[in-house]
Scaffold this motif. Structure first.
Motif: not given
Length: 533
Positions: A353-359, A373-380, A395-403, A405-410
């Motif tokens: 599910l995490g990979i699909i969220i990022l897709q 995605v992790e690199d883009a988030v770290e660089k803002g 931005f708020v929704q996208a940022n929350q979904l990105a975080h 998705g990354l947590r799910c894809a640990e």
């Protein structure tokens, strides 16, 4: 007494013939009288002492009598009190006996009622058992009706002898055809009958989809064991994989629809993972297995390699898992720990599910998408990897979904969030916000209206991405639509939607100045359009 004798002697001497008193006689009489006098004094003193002693004894006796009288009086009073208490106790005893008799009657009545209720309970239990049996029979009949057994001839007729024109999918498992069965458009999957994998997938799909129903699971209508065919509801908008690739020139999905798909998949997986008595892990979650109906409602399909989990006897945490030495699935979406250990758990689906969220966020292929995605988030620079075809992601929704998705894809299973408790609490409010902002619930708009394009940016709510009707200032200094910021706070957030910093308080202040400007601008804009027409 001696005194009386002496007196008698003196008297007799006086009566005797007078003798000539002599000096000796007189001296003798004087001594006798003196002796008599001293004796009288001693006798008097003795009598006085006796009288004093008797007076004292009398006084003591009087005091003792008074004391005895007082004690007797107190005893009489105590006797009266005791008699009164005895009277009261006798009265209370009579009352107690009456109450005991009443209680005994009541107990007998209650015992009779209890026996009656027990009889009614037994009768009700018998009736409930009969109703349960009838209900199970009806459910069984309904299941049999839903999962109809079709013949090979019916499938052949439904697909016009498996016409290539009606083929809508093909893979290692077999082929999928569009067909019409009993006046209903369906999708018919034919598995390879000679393949052990095909037989296994057939049995697995019938076992799982034949007994579970959920709005976001593909409905199994029936099966044909003779031809190893499975009959599903037909979903005209194809797979999520095709839609993300805009296959056949289909319009791209909006960010609102993509958010809803994440919500629907989260709902479907939560349902499967909480299935009783055995949780179900899909094991092959990917965009190709997520199908879309006419309203772009997503439904999870292809349960050919899913697993019913059993309780682990070796795990200290007693987690549910499935072990295999030959992991199957699509590599880019497969849980790394499943690949290495062969242990399939509900959190394996969370990884997919995490990979699909990022897709859905980026529109990119799944390979190394988490790293990008992790690199883009770290660089803002998250905005640089968002899929522009989805429209203007808030931005708020996208940022929350990105975080999320990354947590799910640990890579580590233990670090992935729990689907029901953690993922759901993030996805549900995002889904509600997306529903409120969706102007067109299907595809991205091809062009913006002139009035939308010219709307000042400070009129737009950062959360809803729409012009505000009731602007309010939050503790972070930003202005939001009142409904949007209240929903943000009520969903448990204590940070700013814009800065992610902790809010000093939850109070909101109406921005009346901005509201007046917005109303004035809207009035002028309406007047402009009327004049233009």
């Amino acid at each position: 007494t001696h005194k009386s004798v002496l007196l008698r002697r003196i008297i007799s001497d006086c009566k005797a013939p007078a003798l000539k008193p002599t000096k000796d006689n007189l001296i003798l009489q004087a001594k006798e009288l003196e002796k008599l006098y001293h004796h009288e004094i001693r006798q008097r003193k003795t009598i006085e002492e006796t009288l004093v002693r008797q007076a004292q004894e009398l006084e003591a006796t009087k005091i003792q009598c008074d004391t005895i009288y007082d004690q007797l009086h107190d005893a009489e009073e105590q006797k009266a009190v005791l008699e009164q208490r005895m009277t009261e106790m006798e009265s209370a005893l009579r009352d107690g006996e009456e109450k005991l008799a009443t209680s005994k009657c009541l107990l007998e009545a209650l015992q009779a009622d209890k026996e009656k209720l027990q009889q009614e309970r037994d009768a009700a239990a018998t009736a409930a058992a009969e109703l349960r049996q009838k209900s199970e029979q009806r459910i069984s009949m309904a299941t049999e009706a839903l999962n109809t057994e079709f013949s090979a001839v019916e499938l052949e007729q439904a697909t016009r002898s498996f016409d290539e024109v009606l083929k809508i999918g093909e893979g290692g498992f077999g082929c999928v055809y569009k067909g019409s069965l009993r006046s209903t458009t369906v999708a018919i999957k034919l598995l390879h009958p000679k393949s052990l994998q095909g037989q296994s997938e057939f049995n697995q799909e019938v076992a799982v989809l034949g007994r579970v129903r959920h709005p976001n699971l593909v409905a199994l209508i029936g099966s044909c064991r003779e031809a190893f065919g499975l009959v599903y509801e037909y979903l005209p908008n194809g797979s999520l994989e095709d839609r993300l690739a805009c296959a056949n020139d289909t319009p791209p999905l909006t960010w609102q629809v993509r958010t809803r798909i994440i919500y629907e998949m989260c709902s479907a997986l939560t349902f499967l993972h909480s299935n009783k008595p055995h949780p179900v892990v899909h094991g092959d979650l990917k965009p190709a297995n997520i199908l879309l109906d006419a309203n772009l409602v997503s439904k999870l399909g292809d349960f050919g390699i899913c697993r019913l989990l059993t309780q682990s006897g070796t795990s200290t945490a007693a987690t549910t898992l499935y072990r295999t030495t030959t992991p199957r699935g699509t590599f880019a979406y497969m849980d790394p720990e499943f690949l290495s250990s062969g242990e399939l758990t509900p959190r394996s689906d969370v990884y997919s599910l995490g990979i699909i969220i990022l897709q859905l966020l980026t529109g990119r292929r799944p390979q190394k998408i988490a790293e990008v995605v992790e690199d883009a988030v770290e660089k803002g620079e998250l905005h640089t990897v968002l899929d522009p075809s989805a429209g203007a992601w808030p931005f708020v929704q996208a940022n929350q979904l990105a975080h999320l998705g990354l947590r799910c894809a640990e890579m580590s299973r233990r670090r992935r969030p729990d689907l029901a408790r953690e993922v759901w609490t993030v996805v549900e409010p995002l889904m509600k916000a997306a529903s409120l902002t969706a102007r067109r619930p299907t595809f991205a708009a091809s062009s913006a209206l002139p009035d939308e394009a010219s709307t000042p940016s400070y009129f737009v709510c950062p959360i809803f991405q729409e012009m505000m009707n009731d602007p309010h200032i939050a503790a972070d200094g930003f202005t939001y639509e009142a409904e949007a910021i209240r929903g943000w706070l009520d969903s448990g957030h204590d940070t700013s939607p814009m800065t992610n910093l902790k809010l000093a308080h939850r109070e909101l202040t109406p921005n009346r100045g901005l509201r007046s400007v917005i109303l004035e601008w809207q009035q002028q804009h309406r007047q402009y359009h009327e004049d233009w027409r």
